[in-house]
Enzyme design. Sequence first.
Site, PDB file in Angstrom:
ATOM      1  N   ASP A 233      -5.252  -2.701  -3.526  1.00  8.26           N
ATOM      2  CA  ASP A 233      -4.324  -2.502  -2.419  1.00  8.26           C
ATOM      3  C   ASP A 233      -3.649  -3.795  -1.948  1.00  8.26           C
ATOM      4  O   ASP A 233      -4.310  -4.746  -1.533  1.00  8.26           O
ATOM      5  CB  ASP A 233      -5.108  -1.896  -1.256  1.00  8.26           C
ATOM      6  CG  ASP A 233      -4.226  -1.246  -0.217  1.00  8.26           C
ATOM      7  OD1 ASP A 233      -3.147  -1.775   0.050  1.00  8.26           O
ATOM      8  OD2 ASP A 233      -4.629  -0.202   0.310  1.00  8.26           O
TER       9      ASP A 233
ATOM     10  N   SER B  28       0.837  -1.197   0.000  1.00  4.95           N
ATOM     11  CA  SER B  28       0.000   0.000   0.000  1.00  4.95           C
ATOM     12  C   SER B  28       0.875   1.252   0.000  1.00  4.95           C
ATOM     13  O   SER B  28       1.792   1.373  -0.798  1.00  4.95           O
ATOM     14  CB  SER B  28      -0.951  -0.048   1.196  1.00  4.95           C
ATOM     15  OG  SER B  28      -1.940   0.951   1.096  1.00  4.95           O
TER      16      SER B  28
END
Length: 564
Positions: free
Chosen positions: A295, A61
């Site tokens: 993500d 992320s």
Amino acid sequence: MSSKTFEIGLVMAGAVSAGAYTAGVIDFLLEALTVWEHAQKRGKKEAPPHKVEISVIAGASAGGMTGAILTAMVNDRFSPIRCLPERDPNPSEMQANKLYSSWVEQIDIADLLMARDLKQSDGKVNSLLDSTVLEEIADSAIQFNGNEERPDYIAEQLQLYLTLTNLQGVPYDINFRGGSGKGQTIKQHTDYFQFQLSLQEPASGETIWLNPGDDQAPGWKLLQNVALATGAFPGGLAPRFINRPFSHYNLRSWPIPQRPDSVDAMSSERCIEMRNIKPSWPAHNQQQFHYLSVDGGVMNNEPLELARRALANGQRNPREAHRVNKSVVMVDPFPSDNENALTSAEEIKDYDLVSVFGQLFGSLISQSRFKPDELMLANDDNVYSRFLIAPSRYTNGDVKAEYPIASGFFKGFGGFISRKFRKHDFQLGRRNCQRFLRKYFVLPLNDARQNPVFSNYSEEDFQRFSFMDNGQKKLPIIPLIGDLQEEERSLQWEDLKMAEDELGSLRSQVHYRSRKVIDCLLDQYVENNFSRKIAKVVARFKRKTIVDKIMSMVTEEMDDFGLK
């Protein structure tokens, strides 16, 4: 690798807008290593004679995005941000520091609440927020002139791992004996890319080459897309299309438990073996595997195992203080506070359909991140091969603050709301890293005397560079040279509070984005023209309720944090 070199694997966890904190940590770390390296080259006695080298970076992320920026940045001129809190960096200083410019200056809620993405996609809604500014930041961050000499503290073959969540999944078959000839197909959705920054192209077929002399090389363009993919917060930011060869997966090996076949049954070398397991691709597949990615933190938010295996290179990393020569250092802006409160029976019984599905989604994420092998080692005080840098802040009354970082509210998106939040967290990252290097990234002196990394120390060196802590002498692994020993100053929390006009501007931006998104969704999914017009009229009256709800959630959390 010299026996007098201590290797580091940097692991950067998911952070959303608290990527500004991670960036500050890395900024101070690079400065400390640079100052130390320069002192060694001058031959001064203030510089300890061993060496530290960053050889692996792994991120998820926002941490993965920071890792990508760092990998590009080491090929160019680097200047740490040392002017806070007295003044803001000038344009020249920001140009020489992509960490600060990307995470503090360039990203902001005003851009995320625009509607440029809806024009590019012909009105198709791909995410709640406008992600086009992220593409511009990535394009700017992965640029360098390639003429600078790489620092000695960066490995000649720097490994970079970025985690992804693969929405299509890689199929594997489990076959059983029996007359039906059928089995069970399972899919692996936890995914990653491996890059290597080196002068020569890597031999491994799965590893993507990052040429330090050419920022326009294909590997860097791929890195930009993968960095955006690992940070594509589900629903909030647009997913990314990934296209890669099937061979990447055919080459992968997995840790497989083995039957102990010796007296040394607890030896990890004998109990675990890396084995290649090929996926079960359809017979009609082509040369490329296509999937949407979101993500990387959804499935693997702290990719410790990727960094650890890369550091081990097929061996076992020494963990004892007198033998350790490699360590994973994790930067995590949102670590657990270890207050594991359980839900009461009364609360559990008070459920409905929506709450069950909400809990199910959270359970799937938590289970995918559960790593019993890491849990066992993390709870062993004698393991010196893993360290953590996490936010810590004290009030003016020297009381530990309940909320250390300003970006922590609204599920980590709070930092996007104001530049002053991000600037605070960046400087806090520098301050926390300084304290970590000074107090925690150390070895007991008696163990250091036996450790081969420090074998070229004289007894005078051990005495000069060690310090007393809680009645025990310790030796820093990365020393603080010169004025880096002076305490990093922090920005005052009281100066971060949002004014009413700032909140009014935020409300207008939320209203604008919500109107654009709702109208586009109705255009996309309501085919009948008359029904669509009626729906837009209804939405116009409901929009204020939606905006009020969003702003209420934001301001309530800001009030809890003391930022309003």
